[in-house]
Scaffold this active site. Structure first.
Site, short mmCIF file in Angstrom:
data_model
loop_
_atom_site.label_atom_id
_atom_site.label_comp_id
_atom_site.label_asym_id
_atom_site.label_seq_id
_atom_site.Cartn_x
_atom_site.Cartn_y
_atom_site.Cartn_z
N CYS A 109 4.47 4.92 10.03
CA CYS A 109 5.13 4.24 8.90
C CYS A 109 6.61 4.56 8.78
O CYS A 109 7.45 3.71 9.04
CB CYS A 109 4.41 4.59 7.59
SG CYS A 109 2.75 3.90 7.47
N PHE B 80 8.89 17.81 -0.71
CA PHE B 80 9.50 17.33 0.53
C PHE B 80 10.89 17.92 0.77
O PHE B 80 11.69 17.35 1.50
CB PHE B 80 9.54 15.80 0.57
CG PHE B 80 8.18 15.18 0.48
CD1 PHE B 80 7.33 15.16 1.58
CD2 PHE B 80 7.71 14.65 -0.71
CE1 PHE B 80 6.06 14.63 1.50
CE2 PHE B 80 6.43 14.12 -0.81
CZ PHE B 80 5.61 14.11 0.30
N GLU C 286 0.84 -1.20 0.00
CA GLU C 286 0.00 0.00 0.00
C GLU C 286 0.88 1.25 0.00
O GLU C 286 2.00 1.23 0.49
CB GLU C 286 -0.94 0.00 1.20
CG GLU C 286 -0.25 -0.12 2.57
CD GLU C 286 0.15 1.22 3.15
OE1 GLU C 286 -0.30 2.25 2.61
OE2 GLU C 286 0.91 1.23 4.13
N PHE C 287 0.32 2.34 -0.54
CA PHE C 287 1.04 3.61 -0.59
C PHE C 287 0.13 4.76 -0.14
O PHE C 287 0.08 5.82 -0.75
CB PHE C 287 1.54 3.88 -2.01
CG PHE C 287 2.42 2.78 -2.56
CD1 PHE C 287 3.73 2.66 -2.15
CD2 PHE C 287 1.92 1.85 -3.47
CE1 PHE C 287 4.55 1.64 -2.64
CE2 PHE C 287 2.72 0.83 -3.96
CZ PHE C 287 4.04 0.73 -3.55
N GLU D 212 -1.90 9.50 4.82
CA GLU D 212 -2.98 9.91 5.71
C GLU D 212 -3.45 11.30 5.31
O GLU D 212 -2.65 12.19 5.05
CB GLU D 212 -2.52 9.88 7.17
CG GLU D 212 -2.23 8.46 7.64
CD GLU D 212 -2.17 8.35 9.15
OE1 GLU D 212 -2.86 9.14 9.84
OE2 GLU D 212 -1.47 7.46 9.65
#
Length: 442
Positions: free
Chosen positions: A269, A258, A157-158, A161
């Site tokens: 995570c 980022f 999964e990627f 939130e």
């Protein structure tokens, strides 16, 4: 005979599992979601999502109203119902170790396997150390009455939130880790609407699929820590980390995403995944290849220490008895997740140095109270700031970006703000009479 549209089970209804089950039902699949926590199952079945994720409560209601989504605590029912079983349980960090705790994932395989009496596919979505899938495939085939016809695949999964629905229904890519053409066909059937919509799909072996998620998280963590390392240099030299980041972003080999300096990463995570990756590499005898991740982790932790330093400096060098307003508790905005949250870690450290810490967060208050009962909490930013000598912005919620420095200045004891997320306009706050400090700014 294999169904053109397989029936799905989703085992584990935490953040990943609940989101996956709800979205797959909305896509038109019949889904049975399974969890050992009866209270969680009952809440979801009644239409209540037990965590904060924008849009998911409405999506749950849509799925329930369609009649395609049900919940149970019974693995035997899941075995009888499903053609493709998604394993979505957690892999937290082992206490006192960097290793991942695989007991939940292995427990699901051991619990489900005895109920698999016809050909099916068990699909791991949890983030696990490389080599786990091969071991679980042998375990599954050995325990299932149908034997090797109960196959295992890995589909990492990627989810981000705050963007979980988008990342489930419109993902950047799908990764299918398979050991047979049959497993690939099962997965293609389970994700047919997304494949038809043109979502890129990488079909690979089990080990590579396991590595994709931890490699992606490691790269992301490295990029975040890199700009924070540059922020440390900028603070000591008088350089401007924001202008540095802007200049770097024009290089299309690097990009600007980022590259924003700040308090660093947290959550359930990135921190535990890079630590588990280091641990697994060392088990394999290749620890030196990822030794840089130890410094990535260390840089991330230093941001927390530096934030405490800035607050202490603004308090005159001693935090004992100083009232500090902490804005933010969740590890990121649009979430109520406080696992390894930098904001709460900083708040805890301030408290341990004797500060009177009052915390406010738009969504994470209940979780923060449970994990840090030693702290004080307020229902609003103004209430939290009342009488504070220092205000520390530690989670970059839009509500905090939009605070009026003049109005806030009317309730504080001292107009001093530490912007650990570089979310505020420093010039505006200084013009309102505040002493403004931010990470990466001399």
């Amino acid at each position: 005979m294999r169904r053109l549209k397989p029936r799905l089970t989703v085992i584990g209804t935490g953040y990943l599992g609940a989101t996956h089950a709800i979205c797959m039902a909305v896509l038109g699949y019949d889904v049975l979601a399974v969890d050992c926590d009866r209270a969680k199952v009952d809440a979801l079945a009644a239409g209540t999502v037990p965590f904060h994720e924008p849009g998911l409560p409405e999506m749950l209601r849509k799925a329930l109203d369609s009649g395609r989504l049900r919940f149970t605590t019974d693995l035997a029912e899941a075995g009888a119902f499903g053609d493709v079983h998604f394993v979505c349980t957690g892999t937290p960090q082992v206490a006192g170790s960097m290793a991942a705790d695989l007991s939940q994932v292995e427990g699901v395989v051991r619990g489900l396997a005895p109920h698999l009496t016809r050909p099916c596919l068990v699909v791991g979505k949890s983030t696990v150390p490389v080599g786990t899938a091969a071991r679980l495939a042998e375990l599954l085939a050995g325990l299932a009455p149908v034997g090797a016809a109960a196959e295992l695949a890995w589909n990492p999964e990627f989810l981000r939130e705050g963007h979980a629905i988008e990342d489930t229904l419109q993902p950047s890519r799908l990764v299918f880790g398979v050991a047979s053409e049959t497993a690939r066909e099962w997965l293609e059937a389970a994700f047919r609407p997304l494949l038809t919509a043109g979502v890129p799909c990488v079909v690979t072996d089990l080990a590579t699929a396991e590595l994709v998620k931890v490699a992606a998280n490691s790269f992301l963590a490295t990029k975040i820590s890199f700009i924070n390392a540059m922020a440390e240099i900028c603070e000591s030299t008088g350089a401007d980390v924001h202008e540095l980041s802007t200049a770097l972003a024009y290089d299309d080999r690097i990009g600007g995403r980022f590259l924003k300096p700040g308090l660093g990463f947290g959550g359930g995570c990135l921190p535990k995944d890079i630590r588990a990756f280091i641990h697994r590499a060392e088990e394999l005898g290749t620890g030196e290849s990822v030794s840089f991740l130890r410094e990535v982790d260390a840089i991330n932790q230093r941001r927390r220490s530096r934030t405490v330093d800035l607050v202490r400096e603004q308090a005159g060098g001693d935090l004992a008895g100083v009232r500090v307003c902490v804005l933010g508790a969740a590890f990121k905005p649009h979430s109520d997740d406080v696992r390894d949250a930098p904001a709460l870690d900083v708040a805890r450290r301030l408290h341990e140095e004797g500060a009177s810490v009052v915390v406010h967060d738009p969504q994470a208050m209940d979780n923060a109270r449970r994990t840090h009962p030693e702290l004080e909490f307020a229902d609003g930013a103004l209430e939290a700031a009342a009488g504070a000598a220092v205000v520390a912005l530690l989670t970059e919620w839009d509500q905090f970006r939009g605070l009026d420095p003049v109005r806030l200045g009317e309730v504080v004891a001292g107009r001093s703000v530490v912007d650990a997320r570089n979310a505020l306009d420093g010039a505006t706050w200084r013009a309102a009479g505040w002493t403004y400090r931010a990470l990466g700014v001399a």
